[in-house]
Design an enzyme around this catalytic site. Structure first.
Site, mmCIF file in Angstrom:
data_model
loop_
_atom_site.group_PDB
_atom_site.id
_atom_site.type_symbol
_atom_site.label_atom_id
_atom_site.label_comp_id
_atom_site.label_asym_id
_atom_site.label_seq_id
_atom_site.Cartn_x
_atom_site.Cartn_y
_atom_site.Cartn_z
ATOM 1 N N LYS A 72 0.839 -0.980 -0.374
ATOM 2 C CA LYS A 72 -0.131 -0.046 -0.331
ATOM 3 C C LYS A 72 1.118 1.432 0.146
ATOM 4 C CE LYS A 72 -2.389 2.835 1.472
ATOM 5 N NZ LYS A 72 -1.859 4.186 1.295
ATOM 6 N N GLU A 107 8.811 2.291 11.286
ATOM 7 C CA GLU A 107 9.714 3.928 11.220
ATOM 8 C C GLU A 107 8.783 5.139 10.771
ATOM 9 O OE1 GLU A 107 13.036 3.118 11.092
ATOM 10 O OE2 GLU A 107 13.070 0.737 10.356
ATOM 11 N N CYS A 139 12.899 11.771 6.336
ATOM 12 C CA CYS A 139 13.097 11.306 7.454
ATOM 13 C C CYS A 139 13.846 11.264 8.585
ATOM 14 C CB CYS A 139 12.316 9.615 7.874
ATOM 15 S SG CYS A 139 13.383 8.795 7.122
ATOM 16 N N GLU A 165 9.028 17.362 14.211
ATOM 17 C CA GLU A 165 9.681 17.298 12.608
ATOM 18 C C GLU A 165 8.173 17.996 12.121
ATOM 19 O OE1 GLU A 165 7.541 13.570 10.250
ATOM 20 O OE2 GLU A 165 9.841 13.579 10.604
HETATM 21 P P1 NAD Z 1 1.916 9.079 7.085
HETATM 22 O O1 NAD Z 1 2.021 8.386 8.137
HETATM 23 O O2 NAD Z 1 0.708 9.893 6.687
HETATM 24 O O3 NAD Z 1 0.925 8.148 5.523
HETATM 25 C C1 NAD Z 1 2.410 6.961 5.529
HETATM 26 C C2 NAD Z 1 1.645 5.849 4.850
HETATM 27 O O4 NAD Z 1 0.154 5.316 5.905
HETATM 28 C C3 NAD Z 1 0.688 5.715 3.688
HETATM 29 O O5 NAD Z 1 0.638 5.603 2.803
HETATM 30 C C4 NAD Z 1 -0.926 6.144 4.039
HETATM 31 O O6 NAD Z 1 -1.952 5.993 3.320
HETATM 32 C C5 NAD Z 1 -1.060 4.978 4.949
HETATM 33 N N1 NAD Z 1 -2.132 5.862 5.953
HETATM 34 C C6 NAD Z 1 -2.067 6.689 6.633
HETATM 35 N N2 NAD Z 1 -3.203 6.787 7.832
HETATM 36 C C7 NAD Z 1 -3.001 5.079 7.730
HETATM 37 C C8 NAD Z 1 -4.109 3.621 9.383
HETATM 38 N N3 NAD Z 1 -5.328 3.947 9.943
HETATM 39 N N4 NAD Z 1 -3.454 2.630 8.989
HETATM 40 C C9 NAD Z 1 -3.488 2.099 7.327
HETATM 41 N N5 NAD Z 1 -2.090 3.259 6.633
HETATM 42 C C10 NAD Z 1 -2.628 4.633 6.951
HETATM 43 O O7 NAD Z 1 3.088 9.587 5.913
HETATM 44 P P2 NAD Z 1 3.569 10.582 4.636
HETATM 45 O O8 NAD Z 1 3.203 11.485 5.626
HETATM 46 O O9 NAD Z 1 2.884 9.834 4.025
HETATM 47 O O10 NAD Z 1 4.723 10.469 5.265
HETATM 48 C C11 NAD Z 1 5.602 10.968 5.385
HETATM 49 C C12 NAD Z 1 6.066 10.305 6.812
HETATM 50 O O11 NAD Z 1 6.923 9.054 7.243
HETATM 51 C C13 NAD Z 1 6.955 11.552 8.052
HETATM 52 O O12 NAD Z 1 6.786 11.335 9.157
HETATM 53 C C14 NAD Z 1 8.729 10.639 7.768
HETATM 54 O O13 NAD Z 1 9.456 11.013 8.707
HETATM 55 C C15 NAD Z 1 8.158 9.729 7.668
HETATM 56 N N6 NAD Z 1 9.447 8.598 7.092
HETATM 57 C C16 NAD Z 1 9.670 7.851 8.387
HETATM 58 C C17 NAD Z 1 10.959 7.291 7.758
HETATM 59 C C18 NAD Z 1 11.640 5.743 8.242
HETATM 60 O O14 NAD Z 1 12.894 5.588 7.712
HETATM 61 N N7 NAD Z 1 11.877 6.449 9.500
HETATM 62 C C19 NAD Z 1 12.015 7.229 5.840
HETATM 63 C C20 NAD Z 1 10.426 8.263 5.451
HETATM 64 C C21 NAD Z 1 8.911 8.572 5.620
#
Ligand code: NAD
Length: 489
Positions: free
Chosen positions: A173, A248, A282, A383
């Site tokens: 997903k 993550e 991130c 963040e």
């Molecule tokens: P997000 O949490 O909004 O979404 C991430 C994913 O989760 C998307 O595919 C989204 O559709 C899905 N999602 C949303 N609600 C959900 C639910 N209730 N159940 C299951 N899936 C759900 O994050 P984003 O805005 O897409 O990404 C940015 C974030 O990702 C930042 O906080 C960044 O730090 C983090 N990030 C972390 C790493 C790492 O390695 N630690 C790497 C890249 C990004």
């Protein structure tokens, strides 16, 4: 061609839902893709379950699985340019950066094609000659793999490659904001020849399909990369059925700089660490913690170069950074700058949308430096996921370490110093999953990636990245069975 892939078949969403995918450079719709709902998610999870339980993929000999991963790597390289162009259109990042991403994930598939051949099983000497005791490893089962929008292909492949290598079946997903490179990836997986049901793809927002992917009893493992709040919600849902979860999450990553550095090099490292991909990383080093005696010079140097970063279309030669991913995300970044200023930070550069006719349609924001910050401020602790650098000063090594560790997160950090021993000492004291000394940002497939504290749990990449997708089982065989003698009546 429809974009959901379930049980080996490309199909549209059962309820007919669609969603526009937008190019952040100019706000235009790139493609309208299928939007999965609960019923599609249920179908995908059950297809993965059937494939796993029938053994089609988990029972495939490990050498064959490894060969398919290597074939996937070849296909990624064959389509390198097309995938990179898709990623640039979808995320706004520059084309050279997108090419790096494709090369990175190619290396990850090749790495796990080799790593999975390492025999982890072992026999245990239990001190008896009538027992054979073995510890063996098996795939966990059905895995929901959920990725964010900032490195769509890369974050997804860090999960897909080890999950498939280990013999699991998967439901992918990607973020609804940037799904296109993952669609291409799944086309390559289908072409490579993974069996029907082993790989399934859902597109759409997390709200509709998330509860199925993270709560369905047929799912064994959830691997999620994304924001802290989503991660918490996923852990709560997955807890009901006690699924294995790897999360993550975000980071607020310090860059500690001591006064003995070469100033130009330090400026360059800090600049790249924070402003790569408009700070939508991130592990972006958004928190500069600098020794007082060089702080003014370092901040002036970073601000001057930040003001010269060439923003624009990621396809154009010479462009160094693209836009933010969406209008909503830019709103969030702008609100954080306003918050920082209201908390007492001093604007050194940026703090606005850039000028320039070609930058008005997209979601651009100028690289921003905020000086006079301290750790009590939300701009220093939360963040922002945008091109914002905050500056704090220190006078002693102990103070530098204390500041660097004063975060709820713990994903990554850096220390720059000419003193090798001090660099090692500070790196050892930093509570972050990755620490760079005199550098900021590199990673390799062979080395684990992941966070401490609220940056998450579990690891990706390296041997541990494979272990996340393996169960460890102890098998005890009695070679001369006889009465145990515990109960004699
Ligand atoms: P997000 O949490 O909004 O979404 C991430 C994913 O989760 C998307 O595919 C989204 O559709 C899905 N999602 C949303 N609600 C959900 C639910 N209730 N159940 C299951 N899936 C759900 O994050 P984003 O805005 O897409 O990404 C940015 C974030 O990702 C930042 O906080 C960044 O730090 C983090 N990030 C972390 C790493 C790492 O390695 N630690 C790497 C890249 C990004």
């Amino acid at each position: 061609m429809p974009e959901l892939f379930i049980d080996g078949t490309w199909r549209a969403a059962l309820a007919g839902g669609t969603r526009d995918v937008v190019n952040p450079y100019d706000g235009r719709v790139l493609r309208t893709v299928d939007e999965a709902a609960e019923a599609d998610a249920e179908a995908a999870v059950l297809a993965a379950r059937r494939c796993f339980d029938a053994g089609t993929w988990p029972a495939t000999p490990v050498a064959e699985r490894a060969a398919l991963l290597a074939r996937t790597a070849d296909l990624l390289q064959r389509d390198r340019e097309e995938i990179a162009r898709t990623e640039t259109q979808d995320t706004g990042k520059t084309l050279p950066e997108s090419r790096v991403d494709v090369d990175d994930v190619t290396a990850v598939f090749r790495y796990y094609a080799e790593q999975v051949l390492v025999d982890l099983d072992r026999t245990v000497d239990v001190g008896r000659d009538d027992v054979v005791s073995k510890v063996v490893h098996q795939p966990v089962g059905v895995c929901s793999l959920i990725a964010p929008w900032n490195y769509p292909l890369l974050q997804m492949c860090w999960k897909v490659a080890p999950a498939l290598a280990a013999g699991n079946t998967v439901v992918l997903k990607p973020s609804e904001v940037t799904p296109l490179s993952t669609v291409h990836l799944v086309r390559l997986l289908a072409e490579a020849g993974y069996p029907a049901g082993s790989v399934n793809l859902l597109l759409g927002g997390g709200g509709a399909v998330g509860p199925v992917l993270t709560g369905h009893p047929a799912v064994d493992l959830v691997s999620f990369t994304g924001g802290l709040d989503t991660g918490r919600a996923i852990i709560r849902t997955a807890a009901e059925t006690v699924k294995r979860t790897t999360v993550e999450l975000g980071g607020k990553n310090p860059q500690v700089v001591f006064a003995d550095v070469d100033l130009d090099t330090a400026v360059d490292v800090v600049l790249t660490g924070v402003f790569l991909h408009a700070g939508q990383v991130c592990s972006a080093g958004t928190r500069l913690i600098v020794e007082d005696s060089i702080a003014d010079a370092l901040v002036a140097g970073v601000a001057e170069r930040a003001g010269r970063i060439r923003l624009g279309n990621g396809f154009d030669e010479g462009v160094e950074s693209g836009p933010l991913v969406s209008a909503e995300h830019r709103d969030k970044v702008e609100a954080y700058v306003a918050l920082g200023l209201s908390e007492g930070a001093r604007l050194v550069t940026g703090g606005k949308r850039p000028d320039g006719d070609d930058l008005q349609r997209g979601f651009f924001y100028s690289p921003t430096v905020l000086d006079s910050c301290d750790r009590s401020m939300r701009i220093v602790q939360e963040e922002t996921f945008g091109p914002i650098l905050t500056v704090e000063r220190f006078t002693t090594e102990a103070e530098a370490v204390e500041l660097a560790n004063d975060t709820a997160y713990g994903l990554a950090g850096g220390v720059q110093t000419a003193d090798v021993e001090r660099g090692e000492r500070v790196a050892a004291a930093m509570r972050h999953g990755t620490v760079w000394i005199n550098d900021f940002g590199p990673y390799v497939p062979q080395a684990e990636w992941g966070g401490m504290g609220m940056s998450g749990n579990g690891r990706e990449l390296g041997p541990a990245g494979l272990h996340e997708y393996l169960e460890t089982k102890h098998v005890w065989r009695s070679t001369r069975p006889g009465p145990v003698g515990q109960f004699t009546g």
